[in-house]
Design a protein around this motif. Structure first.
Motif, PDB file in Angstrom:
ATOM      1  N   ALA A  42      45.138  61.117  20.403  1.00  0.00           N
ATOM      2  CA  ALA A  42      46.177  60.082  20.566  1.00  0.00           C
ATOM      3  C   ALA A  42      47.541  60.764  20.543  1.00  0.00           C
ATOM      4  CB  ALA A  42      46.088  59.075  19.424  1.00  0.00           C
ATOM      5  N   ILE A  43      48.524  60.031  21.049  1.00  0.00           N
ATOM      6  CA  ILE A  43      49.910  60.493  20.963  1.00  0.00           C
ATOM      7  C   ILE A  43      50.663  59.462  20.147  1.00  0.00           C
ATOM      8  CG2 ILE A  43      51.878  61.393  22.276  1.00  0.00           C
ATOM      9  CD1 ILE A  43      49.153  62.491  23.282  1.00  0.00           C
ATOM     10  N   VAL A  44      51.394  59.904  19.121  1.00  0.00           N
ATOM     11  CA  VAL A  44      52.162  58.964  18.313  1.00  0.00           C
ATOM     12  C   VAL A  44      53.647  59.319  18.424  1.00  0.00           C
ATOM     13  CG1 VAL A  44      51.754  60.313  16.164  1.00  0.00           C
ATOM     14  CG2 VAL A  44      52.413  57.912  16.016  1.00  0.00           C
ATOM     15  N   PHE A  45      54.465  58.266  18.524  1.00  0.00           N
ATOM     16  CA  PHE A  45      55.911  58.449  18.711  1.00  0.00           C
ATOM     17  C   PHE A  45      56.666  57.840  17.537  1.00  0.00           C
ATOM     18  CE2 PHE A  45      53.918  58.222  22.871  1.00  0.00           C
ATOM     19  CZ  PHE A  45      54.502  59.250  23.581  1.00  0.00           C
ATOM     20  N   PRO A  46      56.917  58.601  16.469  1.00  0.00           N
ATOM     21  CA  PRO A  46      57.702  58.050  15.366  1.00  0.00           C
ATOM     22  C   PRO A  46      59.153  57.883  15.790  1.00  0.00           C
ATOM     23  CG  PRO A  46      57.313  60.392  15.034  1.00  0.00           C
ATOM     24  CD  PRO A  46      56.545  60.006  16.257  1.00  0.00           C
ATOM     25  N   LYS A  47      59.854  56.949  15.112  1.00  0.00           N
ATOM     26  CA  LYS A  47      61.278  56.764  15.390  1.00  0.00           C
ATOM     27  C   LYS A  47      62.139  57.075  14.175  1.00  0.00           C
ATOM     28  CE  LYS A  47      62.633  53.664  18.590  1.00  0.00           C
ATOM     29  NZ  LYS A  47      62.825  52.329  19.217  1.00  0.00           N
ATOM     30  N   THR A  48      61.500  57.209  13.015  1.00  0.00           N
ATOM     31  CA  THR A  48      62.270  57.477  11.789  1.00  0.00           C
ATOM     32  C   THR A  48      61.582  58.565  10.968  1.00  0.00           C
ATOM     33  OG1 THR A  48      61.019  55.897  10.468  1.00  0.00           O
ATOM     34  CG2 THR A  48      62.945  55.023  11.638  1.00  0.00           C
ATOM     35  N   VAL A  49      62.364  59.112  10.026  1.00  0.00           N
ATOM     36  CA  VAL A  49      61.807  60.119   9.118  1.00  0.00           C
ATOM     37  C   VAL A  49      60.692  59.493   8.272  1.00  0.00           C
ATOM     38  CG1 VAL A  49      62.349  61.623   7.156  1.00  0.00           C
ATOM     39  CG2 VAL A  49      63.979  61.417   9.056  1.00  0.00           C
ATOM     40  N   ASP A  50      60.902  58.242   7.851  1.00  0.00           N
ATOM     41  CA  ASP A  50      59.865  57.563   7.046  1.00  0.00           C
ATOM     42  C   ASP A  50      58.551  57.487   7.819  1.00  0.00           C
ATOM     43  OD1 ASP A  50      61.544  57.182   4.973  1.00  0.00           O
ATOM     44  OD2 ASP A  50      61.947  55.060   5.357  1.00  0.00           O
ATOM     45  N   GLN A  51      58.658  57.190   9.099  1.00  0.00           N
ATOM     46  CA  GLN A  51      57.428  57.099   9.908  1.00  0.00           C
ATOM     47  C   GLN A  51      56.756  58.471  10.022  1.00  0.00           C
ATOM     48  OE1 GLN A  51      58.392  55.161  13.648  1.00  0.00           O
ATOM     49  NE2 GLN A  51      58.957  53.246  12.622  1.00  0.00           N
ATOM     50  N   VAL A  52      57.558  59.536  10.152  1.00  0.00           N
ATOM     51  CA  VAL A  52      56.955  60.881  10.225  1.00  0.00           C
ATOM     52  C   VAL A  52      56.202  61.169   8.921  1.00  0.00           C
ATOM     53  CG1 VAL A  52      57.396  63.371  10.441  1.00  0.00           C
ATOM     54  CG2 VAL A  52      58.740  61.748  11.808  1.00  0.00           C
ATOM     55  N   GLN A  53      56.858  60.831   7.808  1.00  0.00           N
ATOM     56  CA  GLN A  53      56.204  61.056   6.506  1.00  0.00           C
ATOM     57  C   GLN A  53      54.906  60.261   6.396  1.00  0.00           C
ATOM     58  OE1 GLN A  53      59.507  60.513   3.646  1.00  0.00           O
ATOM     59  NE2 GLN A  53      58.311  61.890   2.332  1.00  0.00           N
ATOM     60  N   ALA A  54      54.948  59.018   6.855  1.00  0.00           N
ATOM     61  CA  ALA A  54      53.745  58.174   6.784  1.00  0.00           C
ATOM     62  C   ALA A  54      52.616  58.771   7.634  1.00  0.00           C
ATOM     63  CB  ALA A  54      54.073  56.757   7.249  1.00  0.00           C
ATOM     64  N   ILE A  55      52.980  59.323   8.795  1.00  0.00           N
ATOM     65  CA  ILE A  55      51.965  59.930   9.681  1.00  0.00           C
ATOM     66  C   ILE A  55      51.340  61.155   9.000  1.00  0.00           C
ATOM     67  CG2 ILE A  55      51.644  61.180  11.868  1.00  0.00           C
ATOM     68  CD1 ILE A  55      53.957  59.348  12.989  1.00  0.00           C
ATOM     69  N   VAL A  56      52.191  61.989   8.403  1.00  0.00           N
ATOM     70  CA  VAL A  56      51.677  63.218   7.766  1.00  0.00           C
ATOM     71  C   VAL A  56      50.788  62.852   6.568  1.00  0.00           C
ATOM     72  CG1 VAL A  56      52.321  65.341   6.547  1.00  0.00           C
ATOM     73  CG2 VAL A  56      53.577  64.650   8.601  1.00  0.00           C
ATOM     74  N   THR A 106      57.092  68.451   5.052  1.00  0.00           N
ATOM     75  CA  THR A 106      56.106  69.529   4.919  1.00  0.00           C
ATOM     76  C   THR A 106      54.708  69.008   5.267  1.00  0.00           C
ATOM     77  OG1 THR A 106      55.495  69.024   2.643  1.00  0.00           O
ATOM     78  CG2 THR A 106      57.439  70.435   2.965  1.00  0.00           C
ATOM     79  N   GLY A 107      53.794  69.933   5.388  1.00  0.00           N
ATOM     80  CA  GLY A 107      52.397  69.548   5.647  1.00  0.00           C
ATOM     81  C   GLY A 107      51.822  68.703   4.531  1.00  0.00           C
ATOM     82  N   ALA A 108      52.440  68.759   3.360  1.00  0.00           N
ATOM     83  CA  ALA A 108      51.978  67.921   2.245  1.00  0.00           C
ATOM     84  C   ALA A 108      52.633  66.540   2.285  1.00  0.00           C
ATOM     85  CB  ALA A 108      52.280  68.618   0.917  1.00  0.00           C
ATOM     86  N   GLY A 109      53.544  66.331   3.223  1.00  0.00           N
ATOM     87  CA  GLY A 109      54.162  65.004   3.383  1.00  0.00           C
ATOM     88  C   GLY A 109      55.457  64.839   2.608  1.00  0.00           C
ATOM     89  N   GLU A 110      55.980  65.939   2.039  1.00  0.00           N
ATOM     90  CA  GLU A 110      57.232  65.824   1.283  1.00  0.00           C
ATOM     91  C   GLU A 110      58.438  66.074   2.180  1.00  0.00           C
ATOM     92  OE1 GLU A 110      56.853  67.253  -3.296  1.00  0.00           O
ATOM     93  OE2 GLU A 110      55.922  68.445  -1.742  1.00  0.00           O
ATOM     94  N   LEU A 111      59.513  65.338   1.905  1.00  0.00           N
ATOM     95  CA  LEU A 111      60.755  65.544   2.662  1.00  0.00           C
ATOM     96  C   LEU A 111      61.620  66.533   1.895  1.00  0.00           C
ATOM     97  CD1 LEU A 111      62.683  64.662   4.975  1.00  0.00           C
ATOM     98  CD2 LEU A 111      63.504  62.852   3.448  1.00  0.00           C
ATOM     99  N   LEU A 112      62.024  67.624   2.566  1.00  0.00           N
ATOM    100  CA  LEU A 112      62.886  68.628   1.935  1.00  0.00           C
ATOM    101  C   LEU A 112      64.182  68.745   2.714  1.00  0.00           C
ATOM    102  CD1 LEU A 112      60.423  71.662   1.368  1.00  0.00           C
ATOM    103  CD2 LEU A 112      60.957  69.799  -0.223  1.00  0.00           C
ATOM    104  N   GLU A 113      65.290  68.902   2.000  1.00  0.00           N
ATOM    105  CA  GLU A 113      66.558  69.222   2.657  1.00  0.00           C
ATOM    106  C   GLU A 113      66.826  70.700   2.392  1.00  0.00           C
ATOM    107  OE1 GLU A 113      70.052  67.003   1.533  1.00  0.00           O
ATOM    108  OE2 GLU A 113      71.221  67.988   3.119  1.00  0.00           O
ATOM    109  N   LEU A 114      66.951  71.473   3.460  1.00  0.00           N
ATOM    110  CA  LEU A 114      67.030  72.930   3.308  1.00  0.00           C
ATOM    111  C   LEU A 114      68.408  73.449   3.697  1.00  0.00           C
ATOM    112  CD1 LEU A 114      63.523  73.794   4.853  1.00  0.00           C
ATOM    113  CD2 LEU A 114      64.099  73.373   2.455  1.00  0.00           C
ATOM    114  N   ASN A 115      69.092  74.017   2.755  1.00  0.00           N
ATOM    115  CA  ASN A 115      70.383  74.713   2.878  1.00  0.00           C
ATOM    116  C   ASN A 115      71.618  73.822   2.920  1.00  0.00           C
ATOM    117  OD1 ASN A 115      71.629  77.333   2.927  1.00  0.00           O
ATOM    118  ND2 ASN A 115      72.388  76.764   4.938  1.00  0.00           N
TER     119      ASN A 115
END
Ligand code: MLT
Ligand code: ZN
Length: 465
Positions: free
Chosen positions: A43-57, A171-180
């Protein structure tokens, strides 16, 4: 293939209609520009928000579903190909520029922002985004970061890495990180941002990137110089670099030029036939700079390093000269080329090219070979063209026979088996020619930290075990 029940669950995580499973979509989003591996995503999934990306992961972790990131799909190493029933996460709908800071000269981008969109935005601000390549009209910032894209201005501006001020990643674990945090100075330990750049989506997904801009270049001027042999290109580079700040120093062979002229829409640079051509560019800020360039050209002719040459006198001429180099990749794609993207330190280039060329000529007397690349960065693109009457699989198998010799030579010269296209699936079996066993073990350990269930773009960079 992923269970249809799970795909129904995936549909609840994004907006209606943002999961596609029809054959045409699977084919289109399941691949990049490589032609080695047939796409076979679930399948192809098209997230529109960061929350959706996290939910997918998180969904993928729960159900152990492999995810493949997808940007502009212009990659040349099959890093964005889903060949084994994975779910493709496309960033096509996360394509907005979110913020601009004139003081810091930074732009906050969603990962699906197209490179040319960022370049145009920078221009509107009187600034410049300097990472540039032929596919900038389609490639996306997230993909550029995933492969640490290089291109035609690296000699002056460096790779994508140099322009990333900060990242937000899932991340692959589903956590949101802000880097630098977009800082210039930040001496607080490991710079995890750098790990995600060039990781080909194997550690997590870039969901926001703050990119730096530069001042706009002034009066860019290009020269194309024909040389009597490959070795002459190096003293030309040395001579010009000694006196001018070059923004590019590229090369291509006569076979490459013939393909470009065969298109019928690009004018020849000059009448003299030469085996190799250098394309260099600089900012002609004053008449003195332009005169210096002409004096250098005359010096190179006197030394016998250059047979003929031309210097652009207008924007149109500048564009036409660049077409000779920039159109190469797309033009030769007609012949389904087997591509190598190899690099050594600049001083080693002539001996290295001679050795590789000898191998290729011995093994492929009947195949057409087109050389071009970013010679000022020590990066050579070796393209073997498929004869029209040979099948793709037979051709790729024949080319792969010589990989051992080519990569042993890369190893002998302490070079890289992939300078800028990435490892993906096309080069994963050869990683050990560029990275030591200990280094690969550390790289795998890093992946396990960020992606404990191995769901992030598996089978890329490392061969499956
Ligand atoms: C280029 O330099 O043109 C790009 O890396 C693409 C290619 O090698 O074909
Ligand atoms: Zn290139």
């Amino acid at each position: 293939m992923t269970d249809p029940v799970l795909i129904d669950e995936l549909k609840t995580l994004v907006e209606p209609g943002k999961v596609l499973t029809d054959a045409a979509s699977l084919e289109a989003w399941g691949k990049d520009w490589t032609k080695h591996f047939p796409p076979a995503p679930s399948a192809i999934v098209f997230p529109k928000t960061v929350d959706q990306v996290q939910a997918i992961v998180r969904w993928a972790n729960r159900h152990k579903v492999a995810l493949v990131p997808s940007g502009g799909r212009t990659g040349l190493s099959a890093a964005a190909v889903a060949a084994n029933g994975e779910v493709v996460v496309s960033f096509d709908y996360m394509n907005r520029i979110l913020d601009f800071n004139a003081f810091d000269r930074t732009v906050v981008c969603q990962p699906g922002v197209v490179t040319a969109q960022l370049q145009a935005f920078a221009e509107e601000q009187g600034l410049y985004y300097p990472v540039d390549f032929a596919s900038s009209g389609s490639s996306q910032i997230g993909g550029n970061i995933g492969t640490n894209a290089g291109g035609i201005k690296v000699i002056r501006y460096g790779m994508t890495r140099n322009w990333v001020a900060g990242l937000k990643v899932v991340t692959g674990a589903g956590e949101l990180l802000e880097l630098n945090k977009d800082l210039i100075k930040n001496a607080t330990g490991y710079d995890l941002r750098q790990l995600f750049i060039g990781a080909e989506g194997t550690l997590g997904f870039v969901v926001e990137a703050t990119m730096r801009l530069d001042r706009a270049p002034k009066n860019l001027t290009a020269m194309v110089l024909g040389t009597p042999d490959f070795d002459s290109i190096m003293p030309v580079l040395h001579a010009f670099q000694g006196k001018l700040d070059l923004t590019a120093f590229e090369f291509f062979s006569d076979k490459g030029l013939a393909k470009i002229l065969g298109r019928g829409d690009v004018p020849a640079p000059f009448a003299t036939d030469c085996p190799f051509y250098a394309l260099l560019e600089f900012e002609a800020t004053t008449e003195d700079v332009a005169n210096e360039a002409l004096a250098l050209f005359e010096h190179c002719v006197e030394q016998g390093w250059v047979l003929d040459g031309v210097m652009s006198q207008s924007e149109q001429q500048l564009r036409n000269l660049w077409k000779l180099r920039e159109y190469l990749s797309e033009t030769i794609s007609h012949w389904t080329p087997y591509k190598n993207d190899i690099s050594v330190t600049v001083a080693k280039v002539p001996a290295f090219l001679r050795d590789i060329d000898a191998i290729v000529t011995a093994y492929y007397p009947d195949f057409e070979v087109v050389w071009y690349g970013h010679i000022g960065d020590g990066n050579l693109h070796l393209n073997i063209l498929k004869p029209e009457d040979m099948g793709k699989d037979e051709f790729f198998a024949k080319c792969a026979v010589v990989n051992k010799q080519v990569f042993e030579t890369v190893e002998k010269y302490n070079g890289s088996i992939s300078a800028e296209h990435g490892v993906g699936m096309t080069k994963r079996d050869y990683l050990a020619y560029s990275r030591s066993a200990a280094e690969i073990a550390y790289m795998k350990a890093v992946k396990a930290v960020f992606d404990p269930n191995g769901i992030m773009n598996p089978g890329k960079i490392f061969a499956p075990e």
